[in-house]
Design an enzyme around this catalytic site. Structure first.
Site, PDB file in Angstrom:
ATOM      1  CB  SER A 217      -0.890   0.025   1.244  1.00 44.69           C
ATOM      2  OG  SER A 217      -0.121   0.326   2.405  1.00 44.69           O
ATOM      3  CG  ASP A 218       1.183   5.938  -1.140  1.00 40.58           C
ATOM      4  OD1 ASP A 218       2.154   6.075  -0.360  1.00 40.58           O
ATOM      5  OD2 ASP A 218       0.946   6.730  -2.064  1.00 40.58           O
ATOM      6  CD1 TRP A 219       4.846   5.437   4.997  1.00 40.24           C
ATOM      7  CD2 TRP A 219       4.625   4.154   3.194  1.00 40.24           C
ATOM      8  NE1 TRP A 219       5.966   4.639   4.906  1.00 40.24           N
ATOM      9  CE2 TRP A 219       5.858   3.845   3.807  1.00 40.24           C
ATOM     10  CE3 TRP A 219       4.270   3.451   2.040  1.00 40.24           C
ATOM     11  CZ2 TRP A 219       6.729   2.891   3.319  1.00 40.24           C
ATOM     12  CZ3 TRP A 219       5.139   2.498   1.538  1.00 40.24           C
ATOM     13  CH2 TRP A 219       6.344   2.222   2.167  1.00 40.24           C
ATOM     14  N   GLY A 221      -2.520   3.869   3.269  1.00 43.30           N
ATOM     15  CA  GLY A 221      -3.445   3.774   2.151  1.00 43.30           C
ATOM     16  C   GLY A 221      -4.233   2.473   2.112  1.00 43.30           C
TER      17      GLY A 221
END
Length: 834
Positions: A217-219, A221
């Protein structure tokens, strides 16, 4: 190199709690270790234009390479490989196994805050340069993380636009480089978050494209537990877990997720770990800087090749001892090295070379003198005080001290007792700068330094905090941010507004005590999504009378043989976390440019930005350069172009519109286009130059445009027949008709002349960068395939190469076709996948 691990054997001996533990990161930059299963912790680091390492604050210095729009402007696959390899070496020095790069999101609008992070508005150029970058990086054993999959920060509507424009660069890069990791985007696509989209992560990415790598995931996210596991999101970042951990255990009990689902996700993390083992990069190794002559040469080459010459009507460039003796260097971007955009791309460079430094050194070599003045400021936030601060021992920098609890009741009071003992600190650390995103620390903190201005006058100071606090100079309150500070955009939207004040009558070389007391208690209590302990950004500059500063610049330009006017944006204007509100250059920049041009027509205007800006003075400027953000060596790279050590060869990877209203995404990009939080992609497939051409709208500068100090002649276009599966080859000749060595980027566009669905007037499907000595001719041969002929048929949900005639165009830019021919596909065919 070290041997890998046995993925299946390791998986078999792991307990279910350990498997769940492995699916969430350890802090910001590591994966969890499972010692009993022989699993060490992998280290990740931000890119894409450098390797910052594990610290936002007081990080180990790193090389900053040109921002991605600069690298994209090179159209140079070999250079992208070389940059990737160099980044791989930087990763080894910092013990990094996984670099969070490259970014390949298609640029829809000049206003996108992270536009500088991607290579191009065109999916073919974007994906091709990305593939080369990934191949270079992974050749060093470091995993690339292609991101942000997909349509970052926006929603989507059209299936065809999704496939042809936004997914396409990912598809090209994955096909041609096989990245070992991928990062999902924050946003929804058609109502479903990407991190839990079975269609995007499962059906398209893994099944249709055959992607074998790990998906993270993005942080912060991840927005679901069972859904993200089922969809194919392997790793939640950062740790500790928000959506997994105990929540995942409960989902297993509820049979929303099964142990086999967990095994599938864990297997991908272990496969990435296998690459890390083979790399030989130590686990939990030290972080070190890398600075070698070879690396500096690569940085300088990349910086020069990121420069695009847009106008040279008077042949003012290159500078020589015959045409210049006195050079004026003017502008807000001249004295400071604007190495990159802001946000996660920002890092502490090992060294920097400003345009002023590069030009001064090059001018000395031809016996020319250089004088500088700023002319006008363009900062959004005041320049950092880094050059002007000292610790009490006289060394550069400041001291930050930390306490667990306020040692005195009025620690962040507007009138503290400076004579009171604060007690023993929990921790203290020196720092070189006044921009501190505090990823380490405890609670209350004091930032203290000696401030030594370099000019007499009234100085303006600006402060923003993630937390609450006050700034004192010589124990006098200067800025109050302890009394209900207003929320602003700093520190990814976590900080206060930037509050400014003027301190009159400061004297050059006089020492002033500077102290900042800050508490992060309210910041933490507010519920920050980031695991951090606040932030400090303190800037300052001698207050400048605007009219006087421009008058000084005009006089300097008037008395010089030539002027280099360095303007543009910086990391405060282009950054992760927000978009620009318009295309305008900041402050009085346009007035400065106009007045300097009136004073001296022998002016080179150098614009430095990651994306297009408005240029109302462009017709009057005879000489214009687009420099992008050039990294460590931006000053030398620019000087190499100005003084002819390097013949410019870059071409624009983005269309420069005359005004924002001409951009194909207008008005659906930005606040005006939002409908209850949704962004509509009204331009569909007509992004970038495609949109300008379908509307017959002339841009300021077209996609693929750039000049050289020589000229090139194209001839003799020949094409083979198209095979039944869509393969064909074209050949043509290019001749250097000038008297200096040069490099030309020949662009190959395809036009579908009789499509059953609307298509762009032409689409870039290939490019070749060729080196030519004066008078030399080379024959270029370039192979193309079904990708050059096809479009996505959303009626059948397949790629379709449709029978009929196609035009083949060989061009110097999207608006400058030099050769044209025709080919014919006898029979239509379709396919799914890469």
């Amino acid at each position: 190199m070290a041997t890998g691990i046995d993925v299946e054997a390791t998986l078999a001996k792991m307990t279910l709690p350990n498997k769940i533990k492995l699916l969430t990161g350890l802090g910001w930059w590591h994966t969890e270790s499972i010692p009993e299963a022989g699993i060490p912790s992998m280290r990740l680091s931000d890119g894409p234009n450098g390797v910052r390492g594990t610290q936002f604050f007081n990080g180990v210095p790193a090389s900053c390479f040109p921002a991605s729009t600069g690298l994209g402007s090179s159209f140079d696959v070999d250079l992208a490989v070389k940059v990737g390899k160099a980044l791989g070496e930087e990763c080894k020095a910092k013990g990094v196994h996984v670099l969070l790069a490259p970014t390949v999101n298609t640029q829809r609008s000049p206003l996108g805050g992270r536009g500088f992070e991607s290579f191009s508005e065109d999916p073919h150029l974007n994906g091709t340069i990305a593939a080369a970058y990934i191949n270079g990086l992974q050749s060093q054993g470091v995993a690339a993380t292609i991101k942000h999959f997909v349509a970052n920060d926006q929603e989507h509507e059209s299936e065809r636009a999704l496939r042809e424009v936004y997914l396409k660069p990912f598809q090209i890069a994955i096909k041609n480089s096989d990245p070992w990791a991928l990062m999902s985007a924050y946003n929804r696509v058609n109502g479903i978050h990407v991190s839990e989209s079975q269609r995007l992560l499962g059906d398209i990415l893994r099944k249709e494209w055959g992607f074998k790598g790990m998906v993270m995931s993005d942080w912060i996210g991840v927005y679901s537990t069972a859904e993200s596991i089922k969809a194919g999101l392997d790793l939640e970042m950062p740790g500790p877990s928000v959506m997994r951990g105990a929540a995942l255990e409960r989902s297993i009990i509820a049979e929303k997720v099964f142990p086999s689902d967990i095994d599938t996700r864990v297997r991908k993390v272990l496969e990435l770990l296998e690459h890390a083992h083979k790399s030989g990069i130590p686990f939990d190794g030290p972080e070190e800087s890398l600075d070698t002559p070879e690396l500096r040469k690569t940085l300088r080459t990349a910086a020069a090749d990121a420069v695009v010459l847009l106008k040279n009507e008077k042949n003012l460039l290159p500078f020589t001892s015959d045409n210049v003796k006195k050079i004026a260097v003017i502008g807000p971007n001249a004295k400071y090295a604007m190495t990159s955009g802001g946000g996660s791309a920002r890092l502490l460079s090992t060294y920097t070379v400003s345009p002023l430094e590069g030009i001064t050194a090059a001018a000395q070599e031809i016996g020319a003198s250089v004088k500088y003045t700023i002319g006008a400021t363009s900062h959004k936030f005041l320049p950092l005080l880094d050059p002007y601060i000292q610790r009490k021992d006289g060394k550069q920098g400041a001291l930050i001290e930390f306490w667990n609890e306020s040692p005195i009741e009025d620690f962040v009071s507007t009138s503290p007792d400076f004579n009171a003992s604060l007690g023993a600190t929990i921790w203290s650390t020196p720092t070189l700068g006044t921009n501190c995103f505090l990823m380490d620390g405890i609670d209350e903190k004091k930032y203290s330094a000696r401030f030594v201005p370099d000019e007499d006058g009234d100085w303006e100071f600006g402060l923003s905090l993630a937390g609450a606090g006050n700034l004192f100079i010589n124990q006098k309150l200067v800025i109050d941010l302890s009394t209900n500070p207003e929320q602003g955009e700093s520190f990814f939207g976590l900080g206060t507004v930037d509050v400014r004040t003027v301190v009159p009558g400061l004297k050059a070389e006089h020492t002033y005590d500077l102290e900042l007391r800050i508490s992060n208690g309210s910041f933490i209590a507010r519920g920050s999504p980031y695991r951090c302990w606040g932030g400090i950004r303190l800037g300052g500059i001698r207050q400048i009378n605007s009219d006087e500063a421009i008058d000084i610049a005009v006089e300097l330009a008037r008395e010089s043989d030539a002027t280099v006017l360095v303007i543009g944006l910086n990391h405060d204007w282009e950054s992760e976390g927000f978009d620009r509100s318009d295309m305008e250059l900041p402050g009085l920049t346009n007035r400065l440019v106009q007045d300097v041009l009136n004073a001296n027509s022998n002016t080179v205007v150098v614009n430095q930005s990651g994306a297009p800006v408005a240029m109302p003075w462009v017709d009057q400027a005879s000489t214009l350069i687009q420099a992008f953000y050039g990294g460590n060596e931006l000053g030398n790279g620019l000087a190499d172009i100005l003084f002819g050590k390097v013949n410019p060869s870059g071409k624009l990877p983005l269309t420069f519109p005359k005004r924002i209203e001409d951009s194909p995404s207008y008005p659906s990009f930005g606040h005006k286009g939002q409908e209850h939080g949704k962004i509509l992609y009204n331009e569909g497939i007509f992004v970038g130059y495609r949109g300008f051409e379908i509307k017959n709208l002339a841009p300021l500068f077209p996609f693929g445009y750039g000049l050289s100090y020589t000229h090139f002649e194209y001839s003799d276009l020949i094409s083979t027949d198209i095979s039944s599966d869509g393969k064909f080859t074209i050949s043509f000749k290019i001749r250097n008709t000038g008297n200096v060595y040069g490099r030309e980027i020949a662009q190959i566009y395809i036009t579908d002349q009789h499509s059953s669905l609307p298509r762009p007037i032409k689409e870039l499907k290939g490019f070749v960068k060729v080196e030519l000595q004066p008078g030399e001719t080379k024959t270029i041969s370039h192979a193309l395939n079904r990708e050059a002929l096809s479009f996505y048929d959303d009626r059948e949900m397949k790629w379709l190469a449709e029978r009929g005639k196609f035009a083949v165009l060989v061009a110097a830019s999207s608006a400058d076709t030099r050769l044209s021919g025709e080919i014919e596909l006898d029979n239509s065919f379709t396919w799914i996948g890469l």
